[in-house]
Design an enzyme around this catalytic site. Structure first.
Site, mmCIF file in Angstrom:
data_model
loop_
_atom_site.group_PDB
_atom_site.id
_atom_site.type_symbol
_atom_site.label_atom_id
_atom_site.label_comp_id
_atom_site.label_asym_id
_atom_site.label_seq_id
_atom_site.Cartn_x
_atom_site.Cartn_y
_atom_site.Cartn_z
ATOM 1 N N ARG A 34 -2.967 10.679 6.139
ATOM 2 C CA ARG A 34 -3.353 9.108 6.535
ATOM 3 C C ARG A 34 -2.521 8.189 5.676
ATOM 4 N NH1 ARG A 34 -7.380 5.206 5.617
ATOM 5 N NH2 ARG A 34 -8.073 6.495 4.217
ATOM 6 N N PHE A 71 0.948 -1.180 -0.126
ATOM 7 C CA PHE A 71 -0.127 0.302 -0.153
ATOM 8 C C PHE A 71 0.855 1.190 -0.210
ATOM 9 C CE2 PHE A 71 -4.585 0.610 1.155
ATOM 10 C CZ PHE A 71 -5.143 -0.246 0.358
ATOM 11 N N HIS A 117 -11.382 12.259 0.237
ATOM 12 C CA HIS A 117 -11.614 10.942 0.855
ATOM 13 C C HIS A 117 -11.633 10.648 2.250
ATOM 14 C CE1 HIS A 117 -11.288 6.664 0.573
ATOM 15 N NE2 HIS A 117 -9.815 6.593 1.171
ATOM 16 N N LEU A 121 -14.458 5.420 -5.168
ATOM 17 C CA LEU A 121 -13.119 5.058 -5.044
ATOM 18 C C LEU A 121 -12.638 4.051 -5.825
ATOM 19 C CD1 LEU A 121 -10.694 5.542 -2.925
ATOM 20 C CD2 LEU A 121 -11.336 3.628 -1.779
ATOM 21 N N HIS A 137 -8.102 11.379 -2.567
ATOM 22 C CA HIS A 137 -7.642 10.189 -2.563
ATOM 23 C C HIS A 137 -7.128 10.659 -4.228
ATOM 24 C CE1 HIS A 137 -7.328 5.916 -3.776
ATOM 25 N NE2 HIS A 137 -7.520 5.706 -2.386
ATOM 26 N N GLN A 182 -7.943 14.507 3.179
ATOM 27 C CA GLN A 182 -7.182 13.691 2.451
ATOM 28 C C GLN A 182 -8.007 13.656 1.065
ATOM 29 O OE1 GLN A 182 -6.511 9.341 2.722
ATOM 30 N NE2 GLN A 182 -4.556 10.348 3.080
ATOM 31 N N GLU A 217 -6.431 1.870 -3.441
ATOM 32 C CA GLU A 217 -4.925 1.988 -3.644
ATOM 33 C C GLU A 217 -4.339 0.642 -3.744
ATOM 34 O OE1 GLU A 217 -3.043 5.009 -1.154
ATOM 35 O OE2 GLU A 217 -2.127 3.344 -0.285
ATOM 36 N N ARG A 263 -0.793 9.182 -0.450
ATOM 37 C CA ARG A 263 -1.969 9.842 -1.263
ATOM 38 C C ARG A 263 -1.582 11.286 -1.561
ATOM 39 N NH1 ARG A 263 -6.462 6.420 1.919
ATOM 40 N NH2 ARG A 263 -5.841 4.358 0.753
HETATM 41 C C1 LIG Z 1 -14.714 4.593 -0.138
HETATM 42 C C2 LIG Z 1 -13.610 4.325 0.931
HETATM 43 C C3 LIG Z 1 -12.903 3.259 1.152
HETATM 44 C C4 LIG Z 1 -11.952 3.224 2.244
HETATM 45 N N1 LIG Z 1 -11.206 2.200 2.235
HETATM 46 C C5 LIG Z 1 -10.396 1.939 3.457
HETATM 47 C C6 LIG Z 1 -9.523 0.947 3.522
HETATM 48 O O1 LIG Z 1 -9.312 -0.171 2.537
HETATM 49 N N2 LIG Z 1 -8.718 0.916 4.539
HETATM 50 C C7 LIG Z 1 -8.540 1.626 5.502
HETATM 51 O O2 LIG Z 1 -7.945 1.766 6.442
HETATM 52 N N3 LIG Z 1 -9.538 2.766 5.533
HETATM 53 C C8 LIG Z 1 -10.361 2.822 4.560
HETATM 54 N N4 LIG Z 1 -11.302 4.023 4.514
HETATM 55 C C9 LIG Z 1 -11.672 4.585 5.561
HETATM 56 C C10 LIG Z 1 -12.470 4.036 6.577
HETATM 57 O O3 LIG Z 1 -13.421 2.994 5.993
HETATM 58 C C11 LIG Z 1 -13.160 4.893 7.459
HETATM 59 O O4 LIG Z 1 -12.297 5.883 7.882
HETATM 60 C C12 LIG Z 1 -13.856 3.854 8.609
HETATM 61 O O5 LIG Z 1 -14.494 2.917 8.222
HETATM 62 C C13 LIG Z 1 -14.818 4.995 9.554
HETATM 63 O O6 LIG Z 1 -15.405 4.248 10.443
HETATM 64 P P1 LIG Z 1 -16.156 5.098 11.627
HETATM 65 O O7 LIG Z 1 -16.577 3.719 12.583
HETATM 66 O O8 LIG Z 1 -15.321 6.017 12.159
HETATM 67 O O9 LIG Z 1 -17.430 5.717 10.875
HETATM 68 P P2 LIG Z 1 -18.451 5.154 9.720
HETATM 69 O O10 LIG Z 1 -18.314 3.643 9.414
HETATM 70 O O11 LIG Z 1 -18.692 6.120 8.943
HETATM 71 O O12 LIG Z 1 -19.758 5.010 10.862
HETATM 72 C C14 LIG Z 1 -20.368 6.321 11.365
HETATM 73 C C15 LIG Z 1 -21.522 5.909 12.123
HETATM 74 O O13 LIG Z 1 -22.015 6.990 12.816
HETATM 75 C C16 LIG Z 1 -23.482 6.888 12.724
HETATM 76 N N5 LIG Z 1 -24.114 8.530 12.684
HETATM 77 C C17 LIG Z 1 -23.214 9.683 12.360
HETATM 78 N N6 LIG Z 1 -23.982 10.629 12.534
HETATM 79 C C18 LIG Z 1 -24.957 10.242 13.256
HETATM 80 C C19 LIG Z 1 -26.125 10.890 13.945
HETATM 81 N N7 LIG Z 1 -26.307 12.298 13.805
HETATM 82 N N8 LIG Z 1 -26.909 10.297 14.910
HETATM 83 C C20 LIG Z 1 -26.894 9.092 14.688
HETATM 84 N N9 LIG Z 1 -25.929 8.171 14.428
HETATM 85 C C21 LIG Z 1 -25.145 8.885 13.426
HETATM 86 C C22 LIG Z 1 -23.859 6.604 11.084
HETATM 87 O O14 LIG Z 1 -24.963 5.941 11.061
HETATM 88 C C23 LIG Z 1 -22.881 5.412 11.119
HETATM 89 O O15 LIG Z 1 -23.445 4.136 11.742
HETATM 90 C C24 LIG Z 1 -12.209 4.038 3.147
HETATM 91 C C25 LIG Z 1 -13.009 4.970 2.916
HETATM 92 C C26 LIG Z 1 -13.758 5.282 1.957
HETATM 93 C C27 LIG Z 1 -14.630 6.510 1.844
#
Ligand SMILES: Cc1cc2nc3c(=O)[nH]c(=O)nc-3n(C[C@H](O)[C@H](O)[C@H](O)COP(=O)(O)OP(=O)(O)OC[C@H]3O[C@@H](n4cnc5c(N)ncnc54)[C@H](O)[C@@H]3O)c2cc1C
Length: 568
Positions: free
Chosen positions: A382, A123, A347, A248, A238, A236, A251, A282
Site C-alpha cells: 500500500r 509521500f 503497520h 509510528l 512501516h 506492510q 512517512e 515502504r
Molecule cells: C499509526 C497509524 C497511522 C496511520 N496513518 C495513516 C495515514 O496517515 N494515512 C493513511 O492513509 N492511512 C494511515 N494508516 C492506516 C489507516 O489509519 C487505517 O487503515 C484505517 O484508519 C482503518 O480504518 P477502518 O475504518 O477500516 O478501521 P478502524 O479505524 O481500525 O476501526 C475498526 C472498528 O471496528 C470495531 N471492531 C473491530 N472488531 C469488532 C468486534 N468484534 N465487534 C465490534 N466492533 C469491532 C472497532 O471497535 C473499531 O470501531 C495508519 C495506520 C496506523 C497504524
C-alpha cells in the site's frame, strides 16, 4: 436459559472507524435505519491514530499543478507491484478529490497553503505532493468529523459491544450476535444488511504500530461464514517506527524532508532507491533498513536514525507536532536537536475480505469496507495516504449501494436465537471451564512467531515451522480458560475472544505466504527473490471448508497500465 434481547435495524455496521462511519452515514442519509456496533467508543477506533494524510490529485501545490487521477492511479498500481485491481484503483483515484472536498465541507480542519487551499505533502511512492493532511493528526480530524455527522444524522450506536458471530443461512445474512461488554450479556441483532468495518489484523504480530484492538475479528467472522479471504500474506512493515515501542513516526516526516541515516552517518537509501531516496515505497525502505542492520551498519545492530534536525524548530512544530511529542515522551529525544531512533514494524494489512467495488461479498446482504476488506487497491504494497482514502471512498460506495438495493426481509429470529445459544455455550466454557491456559500464554507466542517467521524477509523452512507453531497454538486454544469468571466488563474475556480470531487469521496468512513462491511488494522470500508474473500475478484466495483452509488463485484486473519492473 435466560431470554436474550434481540434488536432490529435495517442495517448493522460493525465498526465505528472511518469506513464504518462513512458507510453508516450514507445509508442513513438514504433513509435506512442504521445502527453502529463497536467494541470501543467510535472515537477510540484505530483510525484516530492516522497521522500523515489522505491522497487526492487536487494539484494544489505548484509542483503538482498538472496532477491527475491517472497519475495517482499509476503510482498506486506501481506501488502495489502490479497486484492491485486496476478497475478498483481507477474508482478510488477518480473519486478521491470529491471525497476529500466533501470531508472539508463537513468540517475537517485540513492544514492550509498560503492561498487557503488544502495543503499537500510528498509521500512515499508518489510522483508529486498529493497527500492532504491536518498536521500529523489527520485521522483524528477525519474521525471526529464523521462522528459528528453520524450523531447529527441520529444513527444508533451500540458502543462497547463485541460482535461474536454472524447469523447466516442459505448464503444470506440475517444479523449478528454481540456481547455487551458493560452488562456482560449476549444480545442479538436482526437486520437485512451487515457491514463489516472492523479494521486490520496487525496485532497478530508484535512490534506493531496498530492499536491493540486490531485483531482481525471481521475477517474471521466473514471467513467463518464462508467468504474467501484475499491476499492475506501481504503485510506492510512501516520503515520508521520508534525503536523500542514501535509507535509510528509518520512517512510525513520524510515527506517534509527528513533523512534516514545509518551508523556511519550515510543517507543509505542512495544504495537502494537512488531517485526516490527516503520517499521510496515502504516495502523497499523497510528492507533497506533490515539490510543495513544485517550488514553491520545499524545502531546497536537494530535501528537507524530518522534525522529531522535540519528542518528547524518552526517547521517541526507546525507540521509534525505529534511526532515531536511522541519522540520526547516515548524515547526521550527532542527531534529539533537530535535524530529519532527508528526500526521497521508491522503497520498495515493489505489482505482482507474478498469484496467488489461496492463492498458486496458473496453472501447476500453482507458487506465489508476499510482495512478489513480487500477490494483490492493496495495489491502487494500500500502507498501511504491511500488507506484513509480507501475507507471513505468505499465506505461511501457501500452506503450508496445499500441505500439503492436493500430489500426488507422477514426477520429470522429463530436463527438469531440459535446463534445466541451457540455463543452463550462458548462463553460459558471460557468463563467456567477447567482449562489451565490463559489467553496471554498463547497470544505473545503467536505474535513472536508471526514476526520471526512471516516478517520482512521470509523463507520456506522457517515459514513451515511458523505454520506448525500456529497450528499447535490453535489446538491449545481448546484448553483456554478466563481466570476471572465475572461477566461484567471482563476484558480478559474480550482478549480471549480476540485470540480466537487472531489464531485463525494467522493460519491463513501463513498458508498464503508459503504458497506464494515469489517476491512481490511486501512479501519478500529469500528463497524466491524474483517476482514471477507468469505463475503468481494472481490474487490468493483462502476459503474455509470442512476439510480445512482451501487456497486458490484468482485473476487480477489489469488493463490501463502495463505490468513492468518496479524501479525507484
Ligand atoms: C499509526 C497509524 C497511522 C496511520 N496513518 C495513516 C495515514 O496517515 N494515512 C493513511 O492513509 N492511512 C494511515 N494508516 C492506516 C489507516 O489509519 C487505517 O487503515 C484505517 O484508519 C482503518 O480504518 P477502518 O475504518 O477500516 O478501521 P478502524 O479505524 O481500525 O476501526 C475498526 C472498528 O471496528 C470495531 N471492531 C473491530 N472488531 C469488532 C468486534 N468484534 N465487534 C465490534 N466492533 C469491532 C472497532 O471497535 C473499531 O470501531 C495508519 C495506520 C496506523 C497504524
Amino acid at each position: 436459559m435466560k431470554e436474550h434481547e434481540i434488536y432490529e435495524h435495517d442495517v448493522i455496521v460493525v465498526g465505528g472507524g472511518l469506513s464504518g462511519l462513512r458507510a453508516a452515514l450514507e445509508a442513513g442519509k438514504k433513509g435506512k435505519d442504521v445502527a453502529i456496533i463497536s467494541k470501543v467508543h467510535p472515537l477510540r477506533s484505530h483510525s484516530v491514530a492516522a497521522q500523515g494524510g489522505i491522497n487526492a490529485s487536487l494539484g494544489n501545490v505548484p509542483e503538482a499543478e498538472d496532477d491527475k487521477w491517472e497519475d495517482h492511479a499509476f503510482d498506486t498500481i506501481k506501488g502495489s507491484d502490479y497486484l492491485a485491481d486496476q478497475d478498483a484503483v481507477e474508482v478510488m483515484c477518480k473519486e478521491a478529490p470529491d471525497v476529500v472536498l466533501e470531508l472539508e465541507h463537513m468540517g475537517t480542519v485540513f492544514s492550509r497553503l498560503e492561498n487557503g487551499k488544502i495543503a499537500q505533502r510528498p509521500f512515499g511512492g508518489a510522483g508529486v505532493p498529493r497527500t492532504c493532511y491536518a498536521a500529523d493528526r489527520t485521522g483524528h480530524n477525519l474521525l471526529n468529523t464523521l462522528y459528528e455527522q453520524t450523531v447529527a444524522e441520529s444513527l444508533d450506536f451500540y458502543n462497547e459491544y463485541f460482535v461474536t458471530s454472524l447469523a447466516v443461512e442459505d448464503q444470506k445474512i440475517h444479523g449478528c450476535v454481540a456481547w455487551d461488554i458493560e452488562k456482560g450479556e449476549l444480545v442479538g441483532f436482526a437486520s437485512d444488511v451487515v457491514v463489516l468495518a472492523t479494521g486490520g489484523y496487525g496485532r497478530i504480530y508484535n512490534r506493531s504500530t496498530n492499536a491493540l484492538i486490531n485483531t482481525g475479528d471481521g475477517a474471521y467472522l466473514a471467513y467463518e461464514a464462508g467468504v474467501p479471504l484475499e491476499d492475506m500474506e501481504f503485510i506492510q512493515f512501516h520503515p520508521t517506527t520508534l525503536y523500542g515501542s514501535n509507535i509510528l513516526m509518520t512517512e510525513g516526516a520524510r515527506g517534509e524532508g527528513g533523512y534516514l541515516k545509518n551508523e556511519e552517518g550515510e543517507r543509505f537509501m542512495k544504495d537502494y532507491a537512488p531517485e526516490a531516496m527516503e520517499l521510496a515505497p515502504r516495502d523497499i525502505v523497510a528492507r533497506a533498513i533490515i539490510t543495513e542492520a544485517e550488514e553491520g551498519r545499524a545502531f546497536e545492530g537494530e535501528y537507524v536514525h530518522l534525522d529531522l534536525t535540519h528542518l528547524g524548530k518552526e517547521k517541526i512544530e507546525k507540521r509534525l507536532p505529534g511526532i515531536k511529542q511522541i519522540a520526547k515522551d516515548f524515547a526521550g529525544v527532542d527531534p529539533v536537536k537530535e535524530p529519532i531512533p527508528v526500526q521497521p514494524g508491522q503497520h498495515y494489512s493489505m489482505g482482507g475480505i474478498d469484496v467488489n467495488t461496492d463492498g458486496t461479498t458473496k453472501i447476500d446482504g453482507l458487506y465489508a469496507v476499510g482495512e478489513c476488506a480487500c477490494v483490492s487497491v493496495h495489491g502487494a504494497n500500500r502507498l501511504g495516504g491511500n488507506s484513509l482514502l480507501e475507507t471513505v471512498v468505499f465506505g461511501r460506495r457501500a452506503g450508496e449501494k445499500i441505500g439503492e438495493s436493500l430489500k426488507k426481509k422477514e426477520k429470522d429470529e429463530k436463527l438469531i436465537k440459535r446463534t445466541l445459544e451457540k455463543d452463550r455455550e462458548e462463553i460459558d466454557r471460557l468463563l467456567n471451564g477447567e482449562g489451565d491456559i490463559i489467553y496471554s500464554d498463547l497470544m505473545e507466542e503467536l505474535r513472536e512467531t508471526m514476526f520471526q517467521n512471516f516478517g520482512v524477509y521470509r523463507e520456506e523452512r522457517s515459514m513451515e515451522e511458523g505454520l506448525k507453531k500456529v497450528k499447535e497454538l490453535k489446538e491449545k486454544y481448546a484448553s483456554v480458560n478466563v481466570e476471572n469468571p465475572n461477566e461484567k466488563f471482563n476484558t480478559s474475556l474480550i482478549r480471549t475472544l480476540e485470540l480466537k480470531s487472531m489464531l485463525e487469521i494467522a493460519e491463513v496468512v501463513a498458508i498464503g505466504s508459503i504458497e506464494r513462491k515469489e517476491s512481490r511488494g511486501s512479501h519478500f522470500r529469500r528463497d524466491h527473490p524474483e517476482r514471477r508474473d507468469e505463475e503468481y500475478l494472481y490474487h490468493t484466495k483462502i476459503e474455509k471448508t470442512t476439510e480445512g483452509p482451501e487456497l486458490y488463485f484468482d485473476d487480477v484486473s489489469l488493463g490501463r497500465f502495463e505490468v513492468k519492473e518496479r524501479e525507484y
